[in-house]
Enzyme design. Structure first.
Site, mmCIF file in Angstrom:
data_model
loop_
_atom_site.group_PDB
_atom_site.id
_atom_site.type_symbol
_atom_site.label_atom_id
_atom_site.label_comp_id
_atom_site.label_asym_id
_atom_site.label_seq_id
_atom_site.Cartn_x
_atom_site.Cartn_y
_atom_site.Cartn_z
ATOM 1 N N GLU A 1 -9.167 -5.537 -4.129
ATOM 2 C CA GLU A 1 -8.587 -4.576 -3.182
ATOM 3 C C GLU A 1 -9.632 -3.672 -2.514
ATOM 4 O O GLU A 1 -9.681 -3.539 -1.298
ATOM 5 C CB GLU A 1 -7.571 -3.684 -3.912
ATOM 6 C CG GLU A 1 -6.389 -4.402 -4.521
ATOM 7 C CD GLU A 1 -5.194 -4.464 -3.594
ATOM 8 O OE1 GLU A 1 -5.335 -4.116 -2.409
ATOM 9 O OE2 GLU A 1 -4.120 -4.874 -4.065
ATOM 10 N N HIS B 1 -7.793 -5.619 0.027
ATOM 11 C CA HIS B 1 -6.572 -4.934 0.433
ATOM 12 C C HIS B 1 -6.069 -5.507 1.760
ATOM 13 O O HIS B 1 -6.849 -5.718 2.688
ATOM 14 C CB HIS B 1 -6.880 -3.442 0.582
ATOM 15 C CG HIS B 1 -5.688 -2.559 0.602
ATOM 16 N ND1 HIS B 1 -4.794 -2.474 -0.433
ATOM 17 C CD2 HIS B 1 -5.243 -1.677 1.548
ATOM 18 C CE1 HIS B 1 -3.858 -1.582 -0.144
ATOM 19 N NE2 HIS B 1 -4.105 -1.101 1.060
ATOM 20 N N SER C 1 0.844 -1.198 0.000
ATOM 21 C CA SER C 1 0.000 0.000 0.000
ATOM 22 C C SER C 1 0.879 1.247 0.000
ATOM 23 O O SER C 1 1.668 1.441 -0.925
ATOM 24 C CB SER C 1 -0.949 -0.045 1.203
ATOM 25 O OG SER C 1 -1.984 0.892 1.075
#
Length: 495
Positions: free
Chosen positions: A316, A413, A185
């Site tokens: 995600e 995610h 990320s």
């Protein structure tokens, strides 16, 4: 096994257990407070005697994750000012082993290298010296309100940590000429930026970017818009000096309010690029430390010769829509408006995404489109930008779907994190992954990361524009050729 090591700043005592020695809370730069607030990182002060390095050091100031993410994403908060520190796990203090340096995620406002889920013991078990890093976050790391204040302090902290690794890792049994920086990320977005920064050249030879690439950066104008909004929230002048007078707790609270405000009213006139990125603090294209947008620099040859492993998770954006319940409130007008904001022909794009998901709700389709905009397409663009340059690039997709949230969360995610670290035993991940995530997937994924860091080859073909090979990690990993090609093609010229 010896548990004392000598670095350039002094000696450290770690903890030896099961053939692995861990050294924690090692300062790589001076505390960034007082006169050093909003300043370039300074070297750590040397010490006499043997410093105790058996416990994690302080973490940088940050607000907690808002519910429900506070249950889903492990976080740790350790008070203290000596927060620019790192942790090292090693299988032995002799030899010359590959090194992996972890940069955590958290939207440039949260996270820590001291999260137990990032324990590097399994990497050390497999012959890698693993390092995890704390770096400045939020305004302290990424505020840019005027040209007389250094931009990208959080990135400069990362560079200082990598320089510490270069200068000291030999004492821990690591090879300073074989360093892989890896992150997820915001950590991956940081790496995409480091590839483009002249001051980071030579500090690492390989890089792994998980759920982040080289597209997330702000222009100075957008960064100043964000800085002015922050100053207004705090009731002070829009200068680093004035913001530095605000109590730390109030500042971190205002940073959280700022992100909520962007999400509630993502108007480019108010926020610039942050209106689409939905993150108030990001790397800034200041023209000096970062001369141009990262993807443009990389396409022009920056970072050439560095081997890359880059990829994303299949679903995600569902992390941000399913646990909050927002996904059930998305309607067709909202779906089309989102596609249009991303620059797509909304009707055509929705039709293409729906054709592959005939039973999907508008919320499901919005999640798929946003996943591509934020994560998958930037990863592909990074791989494409490297075509014909020195250094290999490998692409992957993580596809395992946990049973949590009645199976609606998808491969969202952050779900890949404990698989990469082979830390499925960490119960902090249970709310996200459920009680029995598949160990065989962790075995496969962790082994690929170790192989890449050791040899530059994760175990599948390098990316090319003809076949576009992509490793899909699931219970049974498989190599795909140009997955979801029709959806990828929609973004040509758009992202």
């Amino acid at each position: 096994m010896r548990s004392v090591v000598t670095t350039r700043h002094g000696s450290l005592r770690g903890t030896a257990e099961g053939g692995i020695t861990a050294f924690k809370g090692i300062p790589y730069a001076a505390p960034p407070f007082g006169p050093d607030r909003f300043r370039l990182p300074r070297p750590a002060t040397p010490w006499d005697g043997v410093r105790d390095a058996r416990a994690y050091g302080p973490t940088v100031p940050k607000a907690p994750y808002a519910p429900p993410f506070d249950r889903l994403i492990p976080e740790v908060d350790i008070p203290g000012e000596d927060c620019l520190n790192l942790n090292v796990w090693t299988p032995g203090l002799g030899g010359s082993l590959p090194v992996m340096v972890w940069l955590h995620g958290g939207a440039f406002s949260n996270g820590s290298g001291s999260v137990p889920g990032y324990d590097g013991s399994r990497f050390a078990r497999d012959g890698v010296v693993c390092v995890t890093v704390n770096y400045r976050l939020g305004a302290d790391g990424f505020l840019h309100v005027s040209d007389d204040t250094p931009a990208n302090l959080g990135l400069l902290d990362q560079i200082a940590a990598l320089a510490w690794v270069r200068d000291n890792i030999t004492a821990f049994g690591g090879d300073p000429g074989n360093v892989t920086v890896f992150g997820e990320s915001a950590g991956a977005m940081s790496i995409g930026t480091l590839l483009a920064m002249p001051s980071a050249a030579g500090l690492f030879q390989r890089a792994i970017l998980q759920s982040g690439a080289a597209h997330h950066a702000l222009s100075p104008a957008s960064a100043r818009l964000v800085g002015r909004h922050l100053a207004d929230l705090l009731g002070v002048e829009a200068t680093a000096k004035a913001i530095a007078t605000v109590p730390q707790g109030r500042l971190t609270e205002a940073q959280q309010q700022l992100r909520t405000a962007i999400s509630a009213d993502p108007d480019p006139a108010r926020w610039g690029e942050a209106a689409l990125n939905l993150m108030p603090f990001e790397p800034v294209v200041d023209g000096e430390l970062l001369p141009a947008p990262p993807i443009e620099r990389i396409a022009a040859g920056a970072g050439a010769g560095i081997d890359l492993l880059v990829g994303t998770n299949s679903d995600e954006f569902r992390l941000f829509l399913v646990p909050t319940g927002v996904i059930g409130h998305v309607n067709e007008p909202m779906l089309h408006a989102t596609a249009a904001r991303y620059g797509l022909d909304a009707d055509a794009a929705v039709a293409v995404y729906r054709a592959a998901r005939p039973d999907a709700s508008p919320g499901d389709l919005l999640a798929a489109i946003a996943t591509d905009w934020f994560y998958r397409i930037p990863a592909i663009r990074l791989a494409e930008a490297r075509t014909g340059q020195p250094g290999t690039t490998h692409l992957y997709e993580f596809a395992w779907q946990p049973p949590t949230f009645d199976g609606h969360l998808g491969a969202c995610h952050a779900t890949e994190l404990p698989f990469v670290f082979d830390n499925l035993h960490d119960e902090a991940f249970t709310p996200l992954l459920g009680p029995e995530p598949p160990q065989q997937l962790a075995d496969a994924m962790h082994a690929a990361w170790v192989s890449f860091a050791t040899t530059g080859d994760p175990g599948w073909p390098a990316y090319d524009l003809q076949q576009r090979p992509t490793m899909r990690f699931d219970i049974v990993p498989e190599i795909l050729t140009d997955p979801r090609a029709g959806e990828r093609a929609l973004w040509e010229g758009m992202r």
